[in-house]
Motif scaffolding. Structure first.
Motif, PDB file in Angstrom:
ATOM      1  N   SER A   1    -117.164  77.392  95.735  1.00 41.01           N
ATOM      2  CA  SER A   1    -117.420  76.775  94.282  1.00 41.01           C
ATOM      3  C   SER A   1    -118.021  76.510  93.689  1.00 41.01           C
ATOM      4  O   SER A   1    -119.316  76.988  94.486  1.00 41.01           O
ATOM      5  CB  SER A   1    -116.989  75.253  95.317  1.00 41.01           C
TER       6      SER A   1
ATOM      7  N   ALA B   1    -120.716  74.175  92.988  1.00 40.91           N
ATOM      8  CA  ALA B   1    -121.283  73.347  93.509  1.00 40.91           C
ATOM      9  C   ALA B   1    -121.902  73.979  94.345  1.00 40.91           C
ATOM     10  O   ALA B   1    -123.260  73.824  95.491  1.00 40.91           O
ATOM     11  CB  ALA B   1    -120.580  71.818  94.080  1.00 40.91           C
ATOM     12  N   ASN B   2    -121.013  74.416  95.443  1.00 42.92           N
ATOM     13  CA  ASN B   2    -122.450  75.036  96.748  1.00 42.92           C
ATOM     14  C   ASN B   2    -123.096  76.322  96.545  1.00 42.92           C
ATOM     15  O   ASN B   2    -124.256  77.003  97.001  1.00 42.92           O
ATOM     16  CB  ASN B   2    -121.052  75.992  97.546  1.00 42.92           C
TER      17      ASN B   2
ATOM     18  N   ARG C   1    -129.730  74.220  92.641  1.00 43.32           N
ATOM     19  CA  ARG C   1    -129.698  73.683  92.275  1.00 43.32           C
ATOM     20  C   ARG C   1    -130.721  73.995  90.524  1.00 43.32           C
ATOM     21  O   ARG C   1    -130.389  73.113  89.758  1.00 43.32           O
ATOM     22  CB  ARG C   1    -130.056  71.704  92.642  1.00 43.32           C
TER      23      ARG C   1
ATOM     24  N   GLY D   1    -123.708  69.514  81.975  1.00 41.11           N
ATOM     25  CA  GLY D   1    -121.894  69.110  82.278  1.00 41.11           C
ATOM     26  C   GLY D   1    -120.874  68.416  80.962  1.00 41.11           C
ATOM     27  O   GLY D   1    -120.027  68.124  81.949  1.00 41.11           O
TER      28      GLY D   1
ATOM     29  N   ALA E   1    -117.061  71.416  79.950  1.00 39.74           N
ATOM     30  CA  ALA E   1    -116.140  71.323  81.220  1.00 39.74           C
ATOM     31  C   ALA E   1    -115.177  71.923  80.982  1.00 39.74           C
ATOM     32  O   ALA E   1    -114.408  72.653  79.682  1.00 39.74           O
ATOM     33  CB  ALA E   1    -116.025  69.653  81.146  1.00 39.74           C
TER      34      ALA E   1
ATOM     35  N   THR F   1    -107.160  71.285  83.895  1.00 35.09           N
ATOM     36  CA  THR F   1    -106.994  70.983  85.492  1.00 35.09           C
ATOM     37  C   THR F   1    -106.888  71.737  86.384  1.00 35.09           C
ATOM     38  O   THR F   1    -105.593  72.633  86.150  1.00 35.09           O
ATOM     39  CB  THR F   1    -106.382  69.554  85.658  1.00 35.09           C
TER      40      THR F   1
ATOM     41  N   LYS G   1    -110.068  77.608  86.765  1.00 36.62           N
ATOM     42  CA  LYS G   1    -111.691  78.603  86.994  1.00 36.62           C
ATOM     43  C   LYS G   1    -111.495  80.227  87.369  1.00 36.62           C
ATOM     44  O   LYS G   1    -110.230  80.772  86.780  1.00 36.62           O
ATOM     45  CB  LYS G   1    -110.391  78.348  88.757  1.00 36.62           C
TER      46      LYS G   1
ATOM     47  N   ASP H   1    -115.528  76.331  87.127  1.00 38.45           N
ATOM     48  CA  ASP H   1    -114.443  75.367  88.132  1.00 38.45           C
ATOM     49  C   ASP H   1    -114.575  74.226  88.186  1.00 38.45           C
ATOM     50  O   ASP H   1    -114.953  73.785  86.872  1.00 38.45           O
ATOM     51  CB  ASP H   1    -114.717  76.090  89.284  1.00 38.45           C
ATOM     52  N   HIS H   2    -113.950  73.310  88.574  1.00 38.29           N
ATOM     53  CA  HIS H   2    -113.748  71.804  87.619  1.00 38.29           C
ATOM     54  C   HIS H   2    -114.383  70.993  88.003  1.00 38.29           C
ATOM     55  O   HIS H   2    -114.950  70.539  87.401  1.00 38.29           O
ATOM     56  CB  HIS H   2    -112.558  70.582  89.077  1.00 38.29           C
ATOM     57  N   ASP H   3    -115.824  71.578  88.740  1.00 40.21           N
ATOM     58  CA  ASP H   3    -117.175  70.907  88.566  1.00 40.21           C
ATOM     59  C   ASP H   3    -118.214  71.537  86.937  1.00 40.21           C
ATOM     60  O   ASP H   3    -119.128  70.183  86.919  1.00 40.21           O
ATOM     61  CB  ASP H   3    -118.068  70.801  89.979  1.00 40.21           C
ATOM     62  N   GLY H   4    -117.615  72.841  86.866  1.00 45.33           N
ATOM     63  CA  GLY H   4    -118.769  73.213  85.383  1.00 45.33           C
ATOM     64  C   GLY H   4    -118.787  74.366  85.699  1.00 45.33           C
ATOM     65  O   GLY H   4    -117.701  75.488  86.459  1.00 45.33           O
TER      66      GLY H   4
END
Length: 211
Positions: free
Chosen positions: A27, A29-30, A37, A43, A46, A50, A53, A170-173
């Motif tokens: 992901s 995020a990971n 980070r 953000g 986006a 939905t 990816k 992906d869905h987070d950014g």
């Protein structure tokens, strides 16, 4: 259409596909945690549908706000595995990409597009399954006058993207990974996933003990 006022730099390299394949397992995020980070696009950019990816090699495009001549010119420079990264100056008055361009990205082998600007035809793009990330939607079409550039560094969402950088979305950014940090990111992200698995197990055990 003549592309005489669109500058092109083709002197850059793409990463091996296996690197993209490995990163695709994780992901954003990971991956962001794995890179301290940093290099995470703001953000405001986006997915426009939905489930979108994509992981690919950045093909940067700089275009005038509200104008997509350089984006059209970039079609002939797409190679399989590329992701178009378009600096459209965050302009909300014109859509830089619509369903026709999105289809052409896919036909030429691009895995998607990240647009620091606005797009349109989101329902059709979702139906086509082309991953597109943008600041928002507007029905207003673009002008096609230029100028612009292809294959030169651009800034999107506060992050500089060089040609050949790895872009994961992906869905987070969206995150940008310099090629020389790809192996470092993969090593770190596997440790993060292992730790998260342990934490998830702790939560399950806690839930069971409180049941």
């Amino acid at each position: 259409m003549s592309h005489d006022n669109v500058r092109v730099n083709a002197a850059w390299h793409r990463v091996d596909r296996h690197v993209l394949d490995e990163l695709r397992e994780h992901s954003v995020a990971n991956l962001g945690d794995a890179l301290d980070r940093l290099n995470i696009v703001d953000g405001g950019i986006a997915p426009i549908w939905t489930g979108a990816k994509a992981v690919g090699t950045a093909l940067p495009v700089l275009t005038v706000a509200g104008d997509n001549k350089a984006v059209i010119a970039a079609l002939e420079h797409i190679r399989p595995g590329d992701i178009l990264v378009i600096n459209a100056f965050g302009y909300d008055g014109r859509a830089i990409v619509g369903d026709n361009l999105a289809q052409r990205f896919a036909v030429y082998g691009a895995v998607g597009a990240v647009v620091d600007g606005y797009v349109r035809d989101s329902a059709i793009i979702e139906e086509l399954g082309v991953p597109v990330f943008a600041r928002g939607l507007t029905p207003a079409g673009p002008f096609k006058n230029g100028p612009g550039s292809i294959g030169e560094p651009v800034a999107i969402g506060g992050v500089v993207v060089n040609p050949g950088d790895i872009v994961a979305a992906d869905h987070d950014g969206v995150i940008v990974i310099p090629p020389h940090r790809a192996e470092e990111a993969l090593t770190a992200v596997k440790e993060i996933v292992a730790r998260e698995t342990e934490l998830d197990a702790e939560v399950r055990a806690l839930r069971s003990s409180l049941a």
